[in-house]
Design a protein around this motif. Structure first.
Motif, PDB file in Angstrom:
ATOM      1  N   ARG A 221       0.802  -1.233   0.000  1.00  0.00           N
ATOM      2  CA  ARG A 221       0.000   0.000   0.000  1.00  0.00           C
ATOM      3  C   ARG A 221       0.836   1.285   0.000  1.00  0.00           C
ATOM      4  O   ARG A 221       0.319   2.354   0.305  1.00  0.00           O
ATOM      5  N   MET A 222       2.115   1.211  -0.334  1.00  0.00           N
ATOM      6  CA  MET A 222       2.908   2.430  -0.458  1.00  0.00           C
ATOM      7  C   MET A 222       2.435   3.271  -1.645  1.00  0.00           C
ATOM      8  O   MET A 222       2.577   4.490  -1.656  1.00  0.00           O
ATOM      9  N   CYS A 223       1.858   2.611  -2.640  1.00  0.00           N
ATOM     10  CA  CYS A 223       1.328   3.333  -3.789  1.00  0.00           C
ATOM     11  C   CYS A 223       0.152   4.217  -3.389  1.00  0.00           C
ATOM     12  O   CYS A 223      -0.041   5.305  -3.939  1.00  0.00           O
ATOM     13  N   VAL A 224      -0.631   3.749  -2.426  1.00  0.00           N
ATOM     14  CA  VAL A 224      -1.765   4.547  -1.943  1.00  0.00           C
ATOM     15  C   VAL A 224      -1.276   5.844  -1.322  1.00  0.00           C
ATOM     16  O   VAL A 224      -1.825   6.925  -1.557  1.00  0.00           O
ATOM     17  N   SER A 225      -0.211   5.751  -0.527  1.00  0.00           N
ATOM     18  CA  SER A 225       0.342   6.950   0.107  1.00  0.00           C
ATOM     19  C   SER A 225       1.035   7.848  -0.893  1.00  0.00           C
ATOM     20  O   SER A 225       0.929   9.075  -0.819  1.00  0.00           O
ATOM     21  N   ALA A 226       1.762   7.258  -1.843  1.00  0.00           N
ATOM     22  CA  ALA A 226       2.567   8.060  -2.770  1.00  0.00           C
ATOM     23  C   ALA A 226       1.712   8.809  -3.778  1.00  0.00           C
ATOM     24  O   ALA A 226       2.103   9.885  -4.238  1.00  0.00           O
ATOM     25  N   CYS A 227       0.552   8.268  -4.148  1.00  0.00           N
ATOM     26  CA  CYS A 227      -0.305   8.946  -5.134  1.00  0.00           C
ATOM     27  C   CYS A 227      -0.891  10.203  -4.515  1.00  0.00           C
ATOM     28  O   CYS A 227      -1.689  10.129  -3.579  1.00  0.00           O
ATOM     29  N   PRO A 228      -0.540  11.384  -5.006  1.00  0.00           N
ATOM     30  CA  PRO A 228      -1.078  12.620  -4.406  1.00  0.00           C
ATOM     31  C   PRO A 228      -2.549  12.842  -4.730  1.00  0.00           C
ATOM     32  O   PRO A 228      -3.210  13.642  -4.068  1.00  0.00           O
ATOM     33  N   TYR A 229      -3.068  12.152  -5.736  1.00  0.00           N
ATOM     34  CA  TYR A 229      -4.476  12.296  -6.112  1.00  0.00           C
ATOM     35  C   TYR A 229      -5.354  11.261  -5.415  1.00  0.00           C
ATOM     36  O   TYR A 229      -6.569  11.278  -5.579  1.00  0.00           O
TER      37      TYR A 229
END
Length: 511
Positions: A221-229
């Motif tokens: 779930r690092m992608c969830v945090s990294a996506c600013p949108y």
């Protein structure tokens, strides 16, 4: 110069009526299953407002996107590898269920099964779509501030209002609002891809669509945090990340996305952009945030430039894609007419979903003030005093730089004034077009694209089977005859005349 192709979208916010048809059809097509109840790959927000998930654009809280280092480089705002490793089991910058909402349904069976002779009216309580437990009070949802419905509680929490130091009146006669449809931005510099520890997130080279390899995803779930949108979601049932796919199976068949196909206001445009991949990092790392819009637009290439065409062919871009880029409505709206603007370029991800800003009902306001609202000189001078502040639009689309926003709005107003004369039987006033740096012919062409464009004008999507179908190179030298008759009896592989009485081989496909 490394020329690559990117499928991009432009949405004309002047046409969005907030009907949520795009959201519902996307929901039915992509997230109508267990574990995806709370996911909305496409959602429509009312602005001003906090959006979905709650306050998603506040990167002071969520640490999404990229930040510029003192040395002029880029690093993930949530930190490098060590910071990621430290948060791998507890991530404080990831939205919780409360920031999204707990999806619910209603006890419809009680309405259907209540006896007819019951004295009190039956009711259907809300129940959680995840646990099935009753919910006492629904307090938040994906469109809670729709039409400013929850503005008394949420309006002051709008991150853009805070960033631009703006105050909004909450009286009906002074309030303003517009709709903002959102999907994954399929960025040129996606933070989600760089943050994924397992390498499951990737950006397709042929069309730029960002996808998740479900076999590789390990649910970090690092992608969830990294996506600013905040357009990457976690499915708690499958343990995998999911996101908008830009309906790539449809695009590969030359069809538009579901949200575009079903849009009631016909506000979406799809097309191909050519860009210089060698300059992506340079564009994303410019020092001043207000220059990010210009930097991103500068790496988008002219598809009619012979040098660009030659470089694109040398890099394997199919001829049909180059032709699609030349006919692309997205290229025209972004680079030719300069109407479309990116959403939050300060995140430095170089988003590829752009927006034409909404034009306030300025004619009525000018007329109410005692001036001639039909006079283009008065109309264009009133752009800076619109009901929707330029500063708010700039905070959304150009990192606070009001000049590109004002130019786009002035051109929209000039188009309306110029075309009003033509529709009233008068000749076109070239002075109107010249006042915004255009000619009358350009204004008319812009009007045809913005106002009366047909289906094929709004969606210029090349299929995934251009000159050479995919996978042909892996067939061990076998080729496919597209038109066997064109060979005049020759075999498709060698061009040598086919022996008399020979039959067609299984892989020789007619088209």
């Amino acid at each position: 110069m490394k020329v690559m192709a990117q499928i991009a979208m432009v949405m004309n916010l002047d046409k969005c009526i907030g009907c949520h048809t795009c959201s519902v059809t996307c929901k039915q097509a992509w997230t109508n299953r267990e574990g995806a109840e709370y996911m909305w790959f496409n959602n429509v927000e009312t602005r001003p407002g906090v959006g979905y998930p709650r306050g998603w654009s506040d990167q002071g809280t969520w640490k999404g996107g990229w930040s510029r280092t003192k040395a002029g480089g880029l690093r993930l705002a949530q930190g490098g590898r060590l910071a990621t490793l430290a948060k791998i089991f507890h991530n404080p910058t990831m939205p919780t269920q409360d920031d999204y909402y707990e999806p619910w349904t209603y006890e419809y069976d009680k309405l259907l099964q209540t006896p007819a002779n019951q004295t009190s009216s039956p009711s259907a309580r809300p129940v959680s779509a995840i646990t099935g437990d009753p919910i006492d009070t629904v307090k938040w949802g994906p469109n809670w501030d729709d039409d400013l419905g929850g503005s008394m509680e949420t309006l002051d929490s709008d991150p853009v209002l805070k960033a631009m130091s703006l105050q909004v009146s909450k009286t009906i006669e002074d309030a303003y609002m517009f709709y903002l449809p959102r999907i994954c931005e399929h960025c040129l510099n996606p933070a989600c891809v760089s943050s994924c520890p397992s390498g499951a997130m990737y950006k397709r080279t042929e069309d730029g669509i960002v996808l998740v390899d479900q076999d590789k995803c390990r649910g970090w779930r690092m992608c969830v945090s990294a996506c600013p949108y905040k357009k990457v979601y976690f499915n708690h049932t499958t343990g995998k990340a999911e996101k908008c796919t830009l309906c790539y199976p449809r695009l590969e068949a030359g069809l538009p996305t579901v949200c575009s196909e079903t849009c009631v206001g016909r506000l979406r445009y799809l097309g191909v952009l050519l860009y210089d991949a060698d300059r992506v990092t340079e564009a994303a790392s410019v020092e001043h945030e207000g220059d990010l819009y210009d930097a991103q637009r500068d790496i988008l290439l002219d598809p009619f430039d012979p040098g660009v065409v030659a470089a694109a062919k040398a890099n394997g871009v199919p001829h049909s894609w180059i032709t699609a880029a030349q006919e692309s409505p997205v290229h025209k709206l972004i680079s030719v007419y300069r109407l479309a603007l990116p959403l939050h370029p300060e995140f430095r991800t170089l988003p590829m979903v752009w927006y034409v800003p909404p034009l306030s009902p300025v004619v009525d306001e000018v007329t109410a003030s005692g001036s001639d609202g039909e006079d283009h000189r008065v109309l264009l001078s009133a752009i800076a005093q619109m009901r929707i502040p330029l500063e708010y639009l700039a905070g959304l689309f150009t990192a606070g730089n009001t000049r590109p926003v004002e130019l786009a709005l002035r051109r929209l107003a000039a188009m309306r004034s110029y075309m009003r004369d033509l529709h009233n039987g008068n000749p076109g006033n070239e002075e109107i077009a010249q006042s915004v740096g255009m000619t009358g012919d350009e204004v008319e062409a812009m009007y045809r694209l913005m106002g009366i464009a047909k289906y094929d004008d709004r969606y210029v999507v090349p299929s995934a089977s251009p000159e050479t179908p995919r996978g042909i190179d892996d067939l061990g030298g076998c080729s496919v005859a597209y038109d066997v008759e064109a060979f005049h009896g020759a075999t498709p592989t060698t061009g040598v005349p086919r022996p008399a009485g020979a039959t067609m081989l299984p892989f020789e496909v007619r088209r």
